[in-house]
Scaffold this motif. Structure first.
Motif, short mmCIF file in Angstrom:
data_model
loop_
_atom_site.label_atom_id
_atom_site.label_comp_id
_atom_site.label_asym_id
_atom_site.label_seq_id
_atom_site.Cartn_x
_atom_site.Cartn_y
_atom_site.Cartn_z
N LEU A 134 0.92 -1.25 -0.20
CA LEU A 134 0.05 0.13 0.01
C LEU A 134 0.88 1.36 -0.12
O LEU A 134 0.67 2.18 -0.76
N SER A 135 1.88 1.07 0.78
CA SER A 135 2.89 2.31 0.68
C SER A 135 3.44 2.54 -0.77
O SER A 135 3.71 3.76 -0.95
N LEU A 136 3.78 1.60 -1.26
CA LEU A 136 4.48 1.61 -2.87
C LEU A 136 3.38 2.27 -3.52
O LEU A 136 3.52 2.89 -4.74
N GLU A 137 2.12 1.87 -3.36
CA GLU A 137 0.85 2.53 -4.19
C GLU A 137 0.85 4.01 -4.00
O GLU A 137 0.51 4.95 -4.67
N VAL A 138 1.06 4.59 -2.85
CA VAL A 138 0.99 5.87 -2.32
C VAL A 138 2.08 6.51 -3.05
O VAL A 138 1.97 7.82 -3.69
N MET A 139 3.21 5.85 -3.18
CA MET A 139 4.42 6.40 -3.79
C MET A 139 4.12 6.66 -5.32
O MET A 139 4.42 7.87 -5.84
N LEU A 140 3.39 5.74 -5.87
CA LEU A 140 3.32 5.80 -7.03
C LEU A 140 2.16 6.87 -7.51
O LEU A 140 1.98 7.61 -8.67
N GLY A 141 1.24 6.74 -6.78
CA GLY A 141 0.13 8.01 -6.60
C GLY A 141 0.82 9.47 -6.79
O GLY A 141 0.26 10.18 -7.45
N GLY A 142 1.81 9.50 -5.95
CA GLY A 142 2.61 10.93 -6.03
C GLY A 142 3.36 11.15 -7.22
O GLY A 142 3.31 12.36 -7.65
N VAL A 143 3.85 10.27 -7.87
CA VAL A 143 4.39 10.26 -9.00
C VAL A 143 3.54 10.57 -10.37
O VAL A 143 3.93 11.58 -11.17
N VAL A 144 2.43 9.95 -10.37
CA VAL A 144 1.54 10.01 -11.13
C VAL A 144 1.07 11.67 -11.09
O VAL A 144 0.62 12.46 -12.18
N LEU A 145 0.62 12.03 -9.83
CA LEU A 145 0.39 13.33 -9.42
C LEU A 145 1.33 14.37 -10.10
O LEU A 145 1.08 15.48 -10.71
#
Length: 109
Positions: free
Chosen positions: A34-45
């Motif tokens: 889940l933390s990796l998904e949060v990181m990828l969400g920041g990259v997409v943003l």
């Protein structure tokens, strides 16, 4: 009132930092994913923020369509990573009887 590019970039950087902190401090394997998904969400943003506020320099990355496709590609990669990571986590949890990530030492040998 519209948000500026700097505000989007700061929010993306905070999401990446929060995900990095969660990935390093959590012991449960699903929370690490889940933390990796949060990181990828920041990259997409950040990708989408740069596509909304185009750069002034000419080149391929100044095209907003390229950055939007890159953001879409990152979302697809994140979904595949989550599916594969959950499959491996469930398999290891069934094999070892635990879901703590630091106890998966069977992969060392």
């Amino acid at each position: 009132m519209s948000a500026s590019l700097l505000q989007y970039l700061l929010l993306g950087a905070m999401l990446v930092a929060l995900g990095l902190y969660g990935a390093f401090t959590r012991r449960h394997a699903v929370l690490v994913l889940l933390s990796l998904e949060v990181m990828l969400g920041g990259v997409v943003l950040n990708f989408l923020a740069f596509s909304h506020y185009p750069l002034v320099s000419p080149g391929a990355m100044a095209n907003p369509g390229v950055l939007q496709l890159l953001a879409l590609f990152t979302i697809v990669i994140a979904a595949a990573e989550l599916a594969l990571g959950l499959a491996v986590t469930i398999s290891l949890a069934r094999l070892t009887g635990t879901s703590w990530a630091d106890e998966y030492d069977s992969l060392k040998h």
